[in-house]
Scaffold this motif. Structure first.
Motif, PDB file in Angstrom:
ATOM      1  N   SER A  29      -2.811   1.592   8.167  1.00  0.00           N
ATOM      2  CA  SER A  29      -2.863   0.506   7.193  1.00  0.00           C
ATOM      3  C   SER A  29      -4.260  -0.088   7.118  1.00  0.00           C
ATOM      4  CB  SER A  29      -1.853  -0.587   7.557  1.00  0.00           C
ATOM      5  OG  SER A  29      -0.531  -0.078   7.560  1.00  0.00           O
ATOM      6  N   SER A  30      -4.889  -0.247   8.272  1.00  0.00           N
ATOM      7  CA  SER A  30      -6.244  -0.801   8.313  1.00  0.00           C
ATOM      8  C   SER A  30      -7.215   0.084   7.546  1.00  0.00           C
ATOM      9  CB  SER A  30      -6.715  -0.955   9.767  1.00  0.00           C
ATOM     10  OG  SER A  30      -5.953  -1.926  10.444  1.00  0.00           O
ATOM     11  N   ALA A  31      -7.044   1.407   7.681  1.00  0.00           N
ATOM     12  CA  ALA A  31      -7.902   2.330   6.942  1.00  0.00           C
ATOM     13  C   ALA A  31      -7.700   2.151   5.439  1.00  0.00           C
ATOM     14  CB  ALA A  31      -7.595   3.770   7.351  1.00  0.00           C
ATOM     15  N   VAL A  32      -6.453   1.984   5.022  1.00  0.00           N
ATOM     16  CA  VAL A  32      -6.155   1.762   3.602  1.00  0.00           C
ATOM     17  C   VAL A  32      -6.874   0.520   3.096  1.00  0.00           C
ATOM     18  CG1 VAL A  32      -4.335   1.128   1.957  1.00  0.00           C
ATOM     19  CG2 VAL A  32      -3.935   2.943   3.642  1.00  0.00           C
ATOM     20  N   TYR A  33      -6.763  -0.580   3.829  1.00  0.00           N
ATOM     21  CA  TYR A  33      -7.402  -1.819   3.407  1.00  0.00           C
ATOM     22  C   TYR A  33      -8.922  -1.697   3.378  1.00  0.00           C
ATOM     23  CZ  TYR A  33      -2.903  -4.201   3.854  1.00  0.00           C
ATOM     24  OH  TYR A  33      -1.603  -4.587   3.692  1.00  0.00           O
ATOM     25  N   ARG A  34      -9.487  -0.972   4.353  1.00  0.00           N
ATOM     26  CA  ARG A  34     -10.939  -0.819   4.400  1.00  0.00           C
ATOM     27  C   ARG A  34     -11.472  -0.122   3.154  1.00  0.00           C
ATOM     28  NH1 ARG A  34     -10.163   0.458   9.819  1.00  0.00           N
ATOM     29  NH2 ARG A  34     -10.396   2.704   9.467  1.00  0.00           N
ATOM     30  N   TYR A  35     -10.672   0.777   2.601  1.00  0.00           N
ATOM     31  CA  TYR A  35     -11.126   1.528   1.436  1.00  0.00           C
ATOM     32  C   TYR A  35     -10.581   0.966   0.118  1.00  0.00           C
ATOM     33  CZ  TYR A  35     -13.419   4.966   4.350  1.00  0.00           C
ATOM     34  OH  TYR A  35     -14.290   5.576   5.231  1.00  0.00           O
ATOM     35  N   GLY A  36     -10.147  -0.275   0.159  1.00  0.00           N
ATOM     36  CA  GLY A  36      -9.751  -0.957  -1.069  1.00  0.00           C
ATOM     37  C   GLY A  36      -8.359  -0.647  -1.560  1.00  0.00           C
ATOM     38  N   GLY A  37      -7.522  -0.032  -0.716  1.00  0.00           N
ATOM     39  CA  GLY A  37      -6.153   0.254  -1.112  1.00  0.00           C
ATOM     40  C   GLY A  37      -5.204  -0.830  -0.641  1.00  0.00           C
ATOM     41  N   LEU A  38      -3.920  -0.625  -0.907  1.00  0.00           N
ATOM     42  CA  LEU A  38      -2.882  -1.576  -0.519  1.00  0.00           C
ATOM     43  C   LEU A  38      -1.687  -0.811   0.036  1.00  0.00           C
ATOM     44  CD1 LEU A  38      -3.145  -3.709  -3.764  1.00  0.00           C
ATOM     45  CD2 LEU A  38      -3.760  -4.532  -1.491  1.00  0.00           C
ATOM     46  N   VAL A  39      -1.038  -1.371   1.027  1.00  0.00           N
ATOM     47  CA  VAL A  39       0.124  -0.717   1.621  1.00  0.00           C
ATOM     48  C   VAL A  39       1.373  -1.106   0.844  1.00  0.00           C
ATOM     49  CG1 VAL A  39       1.553  -0.496   3.679  1.00  0.00           C
ATOM     50  CG2 VAL A  39      -0.933  -0.642   3.906  1.00  0.00           C
ATOM     51  N   LEU A  40       2.137  -0.104   0.438  1.00  0.00           N
ATOM     52  CA  LEU A  40       3.381  -0.359  -0.283  1.00  0.00           C
ATOM     53  C   LEU A  40       4.525  -0.628   0.688  1.00  0.00           C
ATOM     54  CD1 LEU A  40       5.154  -0.365  -2.855  1.00  0.00           C
ATOM     55  CD2 LEU A  40       5.417   2.123  -2.544  1.00  0.00           C
ATOM     56  N   LYS A  41       4.714   0.281   1.655  1.00  0.00           N
ATOM     57  CA  LYS A  41       5.817   0.119   2.598  1.00  0.00           C
ATOM     58  C   LYS A  41       5.681   1.110   3.750  1.00  0.00           C
ATOM     59  CE  LYS A  41       8.748   2.995  -0.401  1.00  0.00           C
ATOM     60  NZ  LYS A  41       9.988   3.029  -1.202  1.00  0.00           N
ATOM     61  N   TYR A  42       6.513   0.874   4.763  1.00  0.00           N
ATOM     62  CA  TYR A  42       6.627   1.777   5.908  1.00  0.00           C
ATOM     63  C   TYR A  42       8.003   2.435   5.839  1.00  0.00           C
ATOM     64  CZ  TYR A  42       2.813  -1.214   7.477  1.00  0.00           C
ATOM     65  OH  TYR A  42       1.631  -1.918   7.550  1.00  0.00           O
ATOM     66  N   VAL A  43       8.023   3.754   5.942  1.00  0.00           N
ATOM     67  CA  VAL A  43       9.279   4.483   5.905  1.00  0.00           C
ATOM     68  C   VAL A  43       9.364   5.307   7.184  1.00  0.00           C
ATOM     69  CG1 VAL A  43      10.709   6.130   4.646  1.00  0.00           C
ATOM     70  CG2 VAL A  43       9.153   4.614   3.394  1.00  0.00           C
ATOM     71  N   GLY A  44      10.092   4.800   8.161  1.00  0.00           N
ATOM     72  CA  GLY A  44      10.148   5.477   9.450  1.00  0.00           C
ATOM     73  C   GLY A  44       8.770   5.478  10.083  1.00  0.00           C
ATOM     74  N   ASP A  45       8.221   6.679  10.283  1.00  0.00           N
ATOM     75  CA  ASP A  45       6.896   6.796  10.880  1.00  0.00           C
ATOM     76  C   ASP A  45       5.840   7.152   9.833  1.00  0.00           C
ATOM     77  OD1 ASP A  45       7.645   9.331  10.284  1.00  0.00           O
ATOM     78  OD2 ASP A  45       7.631  10.091  12.332  1.00  0.00           O
ATOM     79  N   ALA A  46       6.130   6.874   8.576  1.00  0.00           N
ATOM     80  CA  ALA A  46       5.184   7.153   7.489  1.00  0.00           C
ATOM     81  C   ALA A  46       4.699   5.856   6.857  1.00  0.00           C
ATOM     82  CB  ALA A  46       5.838   8.028   6.430  1.00  0.00           C
ATOM     83  N   VAL A  47       3.474   5.908   6.355  1.00  0.00           N
ATOM     84  CA  VAL A  47       2.898   4.783   5.628  1.00  0.00           C
ATOM     85  C   VAL A  47       2.656   5.242   4.193  1.00  0.00           C
ATOM     86  CG1 VAL A  47       0.962   3.173   5.449  1.00  0.00           C
ATOM     87  CG2 VAL A  47       1.762   3.914   7.706  1.00  0.00           C
ATOM     88  N   ILE A  48       3.147   4.476   3.232  1.00  0.00           N
ATOM     89  CA  ILE A  48       2.926   4.793   1.822  1.00  0.00           C
ATOM     90  C   ILE A  48       2.006   3.714   1.249  1.00  0.00           C
ATOM     91  CG2 ILE A  48       3.976   5.215  -0.429  1.00  0.00           C
ATOM     92  CD1 ILE A  48       6.582   5.838   1.021  1.00  0.00           C
TER      93      ILE A  48
END
Length: 273
Positions: free
Chosen positions: A119-138
């Motif tokens: 999630s931190s990597a997503v935020y660093r590159y200007g993205g946004l986290v939608l949700k967590y599904v089990g052990d996956a990040v979307i």
């Protein structure tokens, strides 16, 4: 207040500051006026911070936090509309085996560490986290303006994720004789419908689209520690980044998605090994 209580408050304060996603921090500190594209990503610093967090967490001196509010806030402004997004799936490989070999508390810590760092990597590159599904990040990256820049950032985010796992998380886990973590990532771009479940303004929001289905399927086909991207992302990458990928072919039984742009079987590309 006793000295002991002061020390506890100090630790809590440190955890709060460290657990705040970098993108959120960037919006609230002196970097507010700096364009995202101007921020330099120091991979060495990120790896050291990752190692520090996972080491503390395994020693029960650090608690990971998660925050889906930035993504939900963005989607709330586009409810019942169709918007272009780059979708990124990152899936932890071998979590079933981990669940069979690790104590529950250690497994939970590792899953939390994985989802937090991704999630931190997503935020660093200007993205946004939608949700967590089990052990996956979307996650998603709004591509309403410059699709070329956004596709570039999303792919570089995926590369950063693999680096963080390999050089950040795994060296610390190895010290405790825990197995290495690995991930597979799928990235695609397209039009997405924003849906809100329920009439209450606080009802959860989600994304529905052909692009989401394509991203999920390509992730399932991806090899460990690799990234698969769709043709709509590939054609928009900077030539230097594009040359790191190679075309991959699957049988019609494995892959039957069609490109809305060309009407032909949708092309996929993976990182060169």
């Amino acid at each position: 207040m006793t000295t002991g209580n002061k020390e506890v408050d100090k630790i809590k304060s440190q955890n709060l500051n460290e657990s705040r996603p970098p993108f959120i921090s960037m919006l609230t500190d002196e970097k507010r006026g700096i364009l995202e594209s101007e921020v330099i990503y120091d991979s060495d610093t990120q790896i050291k911070e990752t190692q520090n967090r996972i080491w503390k967490a395994l020693k029960r001196r650090y608690q990971y936090d998660s925050n889906l509010e930035p993504g939900q806030s963005f989607l709330k402004n586009h409810v019942n509309s169709k918007i272009p997004l780059v979708i990124l799936y990152v899936d932890l490989v071998g979590s079933t085996n981990l669940s069979m070999t690790l104590p529950v508390d250690k497994l939970v810590t590792i899953i939390r560490a994985f989802t937090y760092e991704m999630s931190s990597a997503v935020y660093r590159y200007g993205g946004l986290v939608l949700k967590y599904v089990g052990d996956a990040v979307i996650a998603f990256f709004p591509s309403l303006s410059n699709k070329y820049v956004v596709c570039d950032r999303a792919v570089r985010c995926g590369v950063s994720m693999l680096t963080v796992i390999k050089n950040g998380l795994n060296p610390i886990l190895n010290q405790y004789d825990y197995p290495d973590l690995s991930a597979k990532i799928g990235i695609d771009e397209g039009e997405n419908i924003i849906v809100q479940y329920g009439h209450n303004e606080n009802s959860p929001l989600d994304i529905l689209s052909y692009c989401m289905s394509v991203s999920a399927k390509m992730t399932s086909l991806t090899k460990s520690n690799n990234i698969t991207i769709g043709d709509d992302v590939y054609v928009r990458l900077h030539p230097e980044l594009r040359q790191k990928f190679v075309r991959v072919n699957y049988s019609a039984r494995e892959w039957n998605y069609v490109s809305k742009r060309t009407g032909e079987p949708y092309k996929l590309y993976t990182l060169k090994e």
